[in-house]
Design an enzyme around this catalytic site. Structure first.
Site, mmCIF file in Angstrom:
data_model
loop_
_atom_site.group_PDB
_atom_site.id
_atom_site.type_symbol
_atom_site.label_atom_id
_atom_site.label_comp_id
_atom_site.label_asym_id
_atom_site.label_seq_id
_atom_site.Cartn_x
_atom_site.Cartn_y
_atom_site.Cartn_z
ATOM 1 N N GLN A 41 33.600 -67.025 8.785
ATOM 2 C CA GLN A 41 33.456 -65.465 9.408
ATOM 3 C C GLN A 41 34.581 -64.674 9.283
ATOM 4 O O GLN A 41 34.404 -63.591 9.214
ATOM 5 C CB GLN A 41 33.174 -65.772 10.777
ATOM 6 C CG GLN A 41 31.964 -66.614 11.051
ATOM 7 C CD GLN A 41 31.674 -66.647 12.837
ATOM 8 O OE1 GLN A 41 32.269 -67.598 13.447
ATOM 9 N NE2 GLN A 41 31.129 -65.788 13.470
ATOM 10 N N ARG A 61 42.834 -70.718 17.871
ATOM 11 C CA ARG A 61 41.533 -71.847 17.275
ATOM 12 C C ARG A 61 41.055 -71.136 16.059
ATOM 13 O O ARG A 61 40.410 -70.175 16.177
ATOM 14 C CB ARG A 61 40.398 -71.876 18.476
ATOM 15 C CG ARG A 61 39.245 -72.658 18.052
ATOM 16 C CD ARG A 61 38.195 -72.776 19.198
ATOM 17 N NE ARG A 61 37.083 -73.508 18.213
ATOM 18 C CZ ARG A 61 35.880 -73.255 18.370
ATOM 19 N NH1 ARG A 61 35.475 -71.983 19.015
ATOM 20 N NH2 ARG A 61 34.629 -73.720 17.829
ATOM 21 N N HIS A 109 32.906 -75.943 11.460
ATOM 22 C CA HIS A 109 32.296 -74.649 12.099
ATOM 23 C C HIS A 109 31.193 -74.152 11.157
ATOM 24 O O HIS A 109 31.085 -73.031 10.593
ATOM 25 C CB HIS A 109 33.247 -73.636 12.395
ATOM 26 C CG HIS A 109 33.059 -72.562 13.449
ATOM 27 N ND1 HIS A 109 33.403 -72.503 14.660
ATOM 28 C CD2 HIS A 109 31.702 -71.762 13.486
ATOM 29 C CE1 HIS A 109 32.890 -71.540 15.496
ATOM 30 N NE2 HIS A 109 31.633 -70.952 14.914
ATOM 31 N N ASN A 161 31.463 -77.833 15.967
ATOM 32 C CA ASN A 161 31.413 -76.571 16.725
ATOM 33 C C ASN A 161 29.889 -76.372 17.018
ATOM 34 O O ASN A 161 29.018 -76.231 16.145
ATOM 35 C CB ASN A 161 32.038 -75.425 16.059
ATOM 36 C CG ASN A 161 31.643 -74.257 16.948
ATOM 37 O OD1 ASN A 161 32.171 -73.833 18.108
ATOM 38 N ND2 ASN A 161 30.607 -73.437 16.471
ATOM 39 N N GLU A 162 29.406 -76.250 18.208
ATOM 40 C CA GLU A 162 28.144 -76.185 18.738
ATOM 41 C C GLU A 162 26.969 -76.803 17.952
ATOM 42 O O GLU A 162 26.262 -76.132 17.035
ATOM 43 C CB GLU A 162 27.761 -74.662 18.491
ATOM 44 C CG GLU A 162 28.710 -73.770 19.323
ATOM 45 C CD GLU A 162 28.310 -72.425 19.483
ATOM 46 O OE1 GLU A 162 27.374 -71.937 18.754
ATOM 47 O OE2 GLU A 162 28.943 -71.471 20.501
ATOM 48 N N ASN A 221 31.596 -73.048 24.794
ATOM 49 C CA ASN A 221 31.487 -71.887 24.326
ATOM 50 C C ASN A 221 30.140 -71.120 25.326
ATOM 51 O O ASN A 221 29.232 -71.721 25.148
ATOM 52 C CB ASN A 221 30.745 -71.663 22.856
ATOM 53 C CG ASN A 221 32.035 -72.371 21.948
ATOM 54 O OD1 ASN A 221 33.067 -72.552 22.318
ATOM 55 N ND2 ASN A 221 31.500 -72.322 20.659
ATOM 56 N N TYR A 242 28.177 -67.760 26.509
ATOM 57 C CA TYR A 242 28.012 -66.248 26.381
ATOM 58 C C TYR A 242 26.971 -65.611 27.604
ATOM 59 O O TYR A 242 27.193 -64.879 27.885
ATOM 60 C CB TYR A 242 27.403 -66.203 24.666
ATOM 61 C CG TYR A 242 28.378 -66.057 23.746
ATOM 62 C CD1 TYR A 242 29.412 -65.134 23.537
ATOM 63 C CD2 TYR A 242 28.547 -67.305 23.239
ATOM 64 C CE1 TYR A 242 30.247 -65.341 22.594
ATOM 65 C CE2 TYR A 242 29.579 -67.784 22.296
ATOM 66 C CZ TYR A 242 30.376 -66.653 21.877
ATOM 67 O OH TYR A 242 31.482 -66.846 21.198
ATOM 68 N N GLU A 266 35.177 -70.418 23.542
ATOM 69 C CA GLU A 266 34.527 -69.074 23.090
ATOM 70 C C GLU A 266 33.849 -68.370 24.268
ATOM 71 O O GLU A 266 33.242 -69.118 24.905
ATOM 72 C CB GLU A 266 33.276 -69.302 21.986
ATOM 73 C CG GLU A 266 33.942 -69.918 20.719
ATOM 74 C CD GLU A 266 32.663 -69.697 19.696
ATOM 75 O OE1 GLU A 266 31.908 -68.987 19.871
ATOM 76 O OE2 GLU A 266 33.049 -70.552 18.615
ATOM 77 N N GLU A 321 29.275 -61.915 11.572
ATOM 78 C CA GLU A 321 28.430 -62.641 12.589
ATOM 79 C C GLU A 321 27.167 -63.291 12.135
ATOM 80 O O GLU A 321 25.978 -62.714 12.462
ATOM 81 C CB GLU A 321 28.192 -61.619 13.874
ATOM 82 C CG GLU A 321 27.449 -62.060 14.908
ATOM 83 C CD GLU A 321 27.874 -63.577 15.573
ATOM 84 O OE1 GLU A 321 29.149 -63.746 15.583
ATOM 85 O OE2 GLU A 321 27.029 -64.207 16.026
ATOM 86 N N TRP A 322 27.322 -64.396 11.169
ATOM 87 C CA TRP A 322 26.036 -65.100 10.793
ATOM 88 C C TRP A 322 24.995 -64.116 10.318
ATOM 89 O O TRP A 322 25.150 -63.183 9.640
ATOM 90 C CB TRP A 322 25.841 -66.069 11.865
ATOM 91 C CG TRP A 322 26.921 -66.858 12.348
ATOM 92 C CD1 TRP A 322 27.581 -66.978 13.497
ATOM 93 C CD2 TRP A 322 27.864 -67.552 11.512
ATOM 94 N NE1 TRP A 322 28.843 -67.543 13.513
ATOM 95 C CE2 TRP A 322 28.916 -68.143 12.509
ATOM 96 C CE3 TRP A 322 27.866 -67.929 9.943
ATOM 97 C CZ2 TRP A 322 30.040 -68.931 11.758
ATOM 98 C CZ3 TRP A 322 28.884 -69.172 9.808
ATOM 99 C CH2 TRP A 322 29.933 -69.396 10.626
HETATM 100 C C1 FCB Z 1 28.769 -68.760 18.662
HETATM 101 C C2 FCB Z 1 29.515 -69.260 17.366
HETATM 102 C C3 FCB Z 1 30.517 -68.342 16.807
HETATM 103 C C4 FCB Z 1 30.102 -66.556 17.105
HETATM 104 C C5 FCB Z 1 29.670 -66.565 18.449
HETATM 105 C C6 FCB Z 1 29.357 -65.069 18.802
HETATM 106 O O1 FCB Z 1 27.726 -69.474 18.866
HETATM 107 O O2 FCB Z 1 30.233 -70.513 17.541
HETATM 108 O O3 FCB Z 1 30.910 -68.591 15.428
HETATM 109 O O4 FCB Z 1 29.229 -66.449 16.057
HETATM 110 O O5 FCB Z 1 28.538 -67.394 18.622
#
Ligand code: FCB
Length: 803
Positions: free
Chosen positions: A29, A86, A130, A174-175, A310, A312, A376, A429-430
């Site tokens: 990223q 991180r 990641h 990660n995730e 993480n 959100y 996160e 952002e992916w």
């Molecule tokens: C998470 C990801 C991170 C970022 C956030 C917004 O799922 O781990 O890389 O894109 O969302």
């Protein structure tokens, strides 16, 4: 200077001593340098270069160029006072083919980064995976292949051997839910495969990879080992804001099933050595259990010190017999997913800080042996750079709300050790590309300039005082800040609003008072009382062809409207209405009250937005008349009258063979200008001669040649746009016609360049900045409850040498 101390020491909401404050990023990223120093190809390189996969074809090729700028970035982190950073290690930088040959240059980069961090007093937290799997391994089956877990362990060993003497905290994977489900299950992330069975296999192999890596890190004496999961409380719509709300048996089953798939499918193997029964049943049905071998769960269940969370947004579900479920949750048939009501971020994720309290307390209760670390948390908002500053009050409110929620969880006994904000920098952002900005530091991707947003400065103060200012009600007011700074309230307000009229010295005085007092101009809090957000969306229509976007008209109008809004104390939310989806998003946000009103810059009839917004009852004013069907109040200039004046002027100059170059007819302004020309010509008993242009100089040149072909005796041209007129002048010159001797030319518009053409262009001038400012005032009057009606501003003929 007065010294009003509002925030006494005892009023700080102080976090436990040693609480880790930091920020997070990920290699793909931010690093860029995709082809530098022997880096191999990752699945995200391949995916992002595949047309249609990532918004606007964005890739991580350059990103924040962090690979070449890490020194500066570390300095920035030090200035913000971060205690931990991180980052993730890019597997293909270390092992370009995924296995075997080690790329020394790649490893050396992380070596330097770690040294720089330590020197700056920042603890390096290294994530090993990641999402940037080496493409070579994907070609050999990717995460659906068990072998990949073993390759991961080998890679982890290489990194550990190089950095293990200095990196104390390691995060394995990660995730895995996102990587498996979005990457292999529904294909919206790399590698873009879409098979539910593959997603379950990938999940298991990532968990295995975690276990193998955790084991070898432990053997080498790593101080802290963690896995990072995307976790979210699963709640019913009723339970979202009321934890006591009764839950029916059917809803409880739905909640539990999704909790198992999203959360416990990862938590239980890693922390308890078992899959939930509910998960095994679903996996068996969809993928079989052949990929889960004896002993795997023991391998996965390694002692870990920390659980990385993480968070959100929560997940909201209810039972709905017959519902097909969601592809992201294979096995979720009979369950309906819904968004939470209330405010959302720019990614559309509902903002629910209290869910973080629930999540943390639950994790500490159910998995008491592991410490918790928020790895996160953060949000994308539509940031605006104005006056050298990003006043991202929304992001501050978001982070503050979640920190309060975290604090509440600690008070309830959760073993939370730290908080890492996502993200340090705006980044790739992916699948959303660079459109969603999560950074506390703004990145101008054209210049790579970094600009700490207000949230970064605010976060710096939170870190410095190890906590938040306690009493929200006792927040310092504008008056208090003014008194502290020894300036007037309006000076404070001008500084806060980023106006350039305040000297740098006073700006600094005001800003240090703001910082000392912890003053937060919090729009969300204001809206609670007044229902006003003080935000206005400036919506710019983007036609599929991109026509007009290069026209200076565009920037003049947008800038003038923005200035007028800012001067009125409004925060400008700039939105681009391109796809149907983005239009719906704008409409939804406006209807939900996230902005007080909308200023529209519509250009084409096909734009459904004016009518949709009007229909939703959103206060709107339009810069320029929108399509005939919309009842939106607007301000426009007198296009038809201006065109008629141009023709009258040419007639006065004894021209009788007057051609016209018109613009596209799905633009109301172009239509009106043509009407004005046709009517005036008809009234004079002359024959029209019209060619079409596309509002660019090149198209004006082509159209002028057409007119000459049609009528070699042509003696004047009315051009419905200055840019096209410039092209027409050039074409006439090339064709050997003197202007105005042989052919007179009159343009239309408001660009400075018109005065500097040779000969200088006579033009019909509609003042575009006035137009935009008047439309803004129309909206403001509307918001103040005054009756409003549309207005037409005059267009004046400016006579210069070309006629
Ligand atoms: C998470 C990801 C991170 C970022 C956030 C917004 O799922 O781990 O890389 O894109 O969302």
């Amino acid at each position: 200077m007065t010294t009003t101390t509002v925030v006494a020491k005892g009023r700080t909401l102080r976090f436990p001593e040693g609480f880790v404050w930091g920020a997070a990023t990920a290699a793909y990223q931010i690093e860029g340098a995709a082809r530098q120093d022997g880096r191999g190809v990752s699945i995200w390189d391949t995916f992002s270069r595949t047309p249609g996969r990532v918004a606007d074809g964005h890739t991580g090729d350059v990103a924040c160029d962090h690979y070449n700028r890490h020194r500066d970035d570390v300095r920035l982190m030090r200035d913000l006072g971060l205690r931990a950073y991180r980052f993730s290690v890019a597997w293909p930088r270390v092992l370009p083919e995924g296995a075997g040959r080690v790329n020394e240059a790649g490893l050396a980069f992380y070596d330097r980064l770690v040294d720089d961090l330590l020197e700056a007093g920042i603890a390096p937290y290294a994530t090993l995976y990641h999402w940037d799997l080496p493409q070579a391994l994907e070609d050999a089956g990717g995460w659906t292949s068990r072998e990949t877990a073993y390759r991961f362990a080998e890679y982890a060993e290489v990194v550990r051997d190089r950095l293990g003497d200095r990196v104390k905290t390691w995060l394995t994977v990660n995730e895995p839910w996102v990587a498996a489900v979005l990457g292999y299950g529904i294909g919206v992330h790399a590698p873009g495969r879409a098979s539910a069975a593959d997603a379950f296999r990938a999940t298991h192999h990532m968990l295995l990879a975690h276990g193998l890596a955790a084991r070898l890190l432990r053997e080498a004496g790593a101080a802290e080992i963690a896995i990072t999961l995307n976790l979210a409380p699963v709640l019913t719509p009723e339970g979202l804001h009321d934890p006591q709300a009764p839950v029916s048996a059917e809803d409880a089953e739905a909640v539990n099933r999704i909790d198992c798939l999203l959360n416990r499918q990862f938590l239980d193997p890693a922390l308890r050595g078992e899959y939930p029964r509910e998960v095994l049943e679903i996996v068996e049905r969809i993928a079989g259990l052949g990929h889960v071998r004896d002993g795997d769960l023991k391998l996965i269940h390694q002692p870990v010190d920390l659980l990385g969370i993480n968070y959100y947004t929560p997940c909201v579900v209810r039972a709905r017999p017959g519902a097909p479920g969601s592809d992201s949750y294979p096995g979720s048939d009979g369950i309906e997913f819904s968004g939470a009501t209330g405010p959302t971020t720019a990614t559309g994720w509902p903002i629910v800080p209290t869910a973080l309290t629930r999540l943390l307390t639950r994790l500490s209760r159910d998995y008491p042996e592991v410490g918790l670390l928020v790895t996160e948390n953060g949000a994308a908002f539509e940031d605006v750079v104005a006056g050298g500053r990003v006043a991202d009050a929304d992001r501050i409110a978001f982070i503050e709300g979640h920190l309060r929620a975290a604090y509440a969880a600690i008070e309830e006994g959760a073993d939370l050790r730290g908080y890492l904000v996502w993200s340090l920098l705006d980044n790739f952002e992916w699948a959303e590309g660079y459109h969603k900005r999560f950074g506390i530091v703004h990145v101008d991707f054209a210049t790579q300039r970094r600009l700490p947003k207000d949230s970064a400065l605010w976060y710096r103060d939170v870190i410095a005082r190890n906590g938040l200012v306690k009493d929200r009600a006792r927040r310092p007011t504008l008056e208090v800040v003014a008194a502290r700074a020894g300036v007037s309230r309006s000076t404070v307000s001008r500084v806060i609003n980023g106006e350039g009229t305040v000297s740098a010295e006073f700006r600094e005085i005001v800003m240090s008072a703001v910082r000392e007092l912890g003053y937060v101009p919090n729009s969300a809090a204001r809206s609670l009382v007044t229902r006003r957000t003080d935000r206005v969306a400036l919506v710019v229509s983007d036609s599929p062809s991109g026509a007009r976007a290069d026209d200076p008209w565009f920037s003049t109008v947008v800038r003038a409207a923005g200035r007028e809004l800012e001067a009125a104390g409004k925060q400008v939310v700039l939105r681009l209405a391109g796809s149907a989806e983005s239009r719906r998003g704008i409409e939804r946000d406006a209807a939900a009250g996230h902005v007080d009103g909308v200023v529209l810059v519509p250009m084409f009839d096909a734009d459904p937005l004016p009518a949709a917004l009007a229909g939703a009852g959103v206060p709107v004013a339009s810069i320029g008349r929108p399509a005939a069907t919309a009842s939106t109040p607007y301000v426009d200039i007198d296009h038809a009258g201006g065109a008629a004046a141009a023709v009258a002027h040419l007639l006065e100059r004894r021209r009788s063979r007057i051609g016209a170059i018109r613009g596209p007819l799905d633009m109301p302004s172009a239509r009106d200008r043509l009407t004005g020309y046709l009517d005036a010509l008809r009234a004079a008993g002359l024959r029209p001669n019209v060619a079409l242009g596309a509002l660019t100089p090149a198209s004006g040149a082509v159209a002028a040649r057409e007119l000459l072909d049609d009528d070699p005796h042509l003696d004047a041209i009315f051009v419905a746009d200055d840019l096209m007129a410039m092209g027409a002048l050039a074409a006439l010159h090339e064709a050997g016609r003197r202007v105005p001797g042989d052919v007179a030319v009159v343009g239309f518009g408001d660009i400075e360049a018109a005065a500097y053409t040779v000969p200088a262009l006579t033009t019909v001038r509609g003042r575009m900045a006035d137009l935009a400012a008047t439309a803004v005032r129309l909206l403001l009057a509307h918001l103040d409850g005054e009756p409003v009606s549309s207005r037409i501003l005059p267009a004046d003929l400016v006579v210069r040498a070309s006629s």
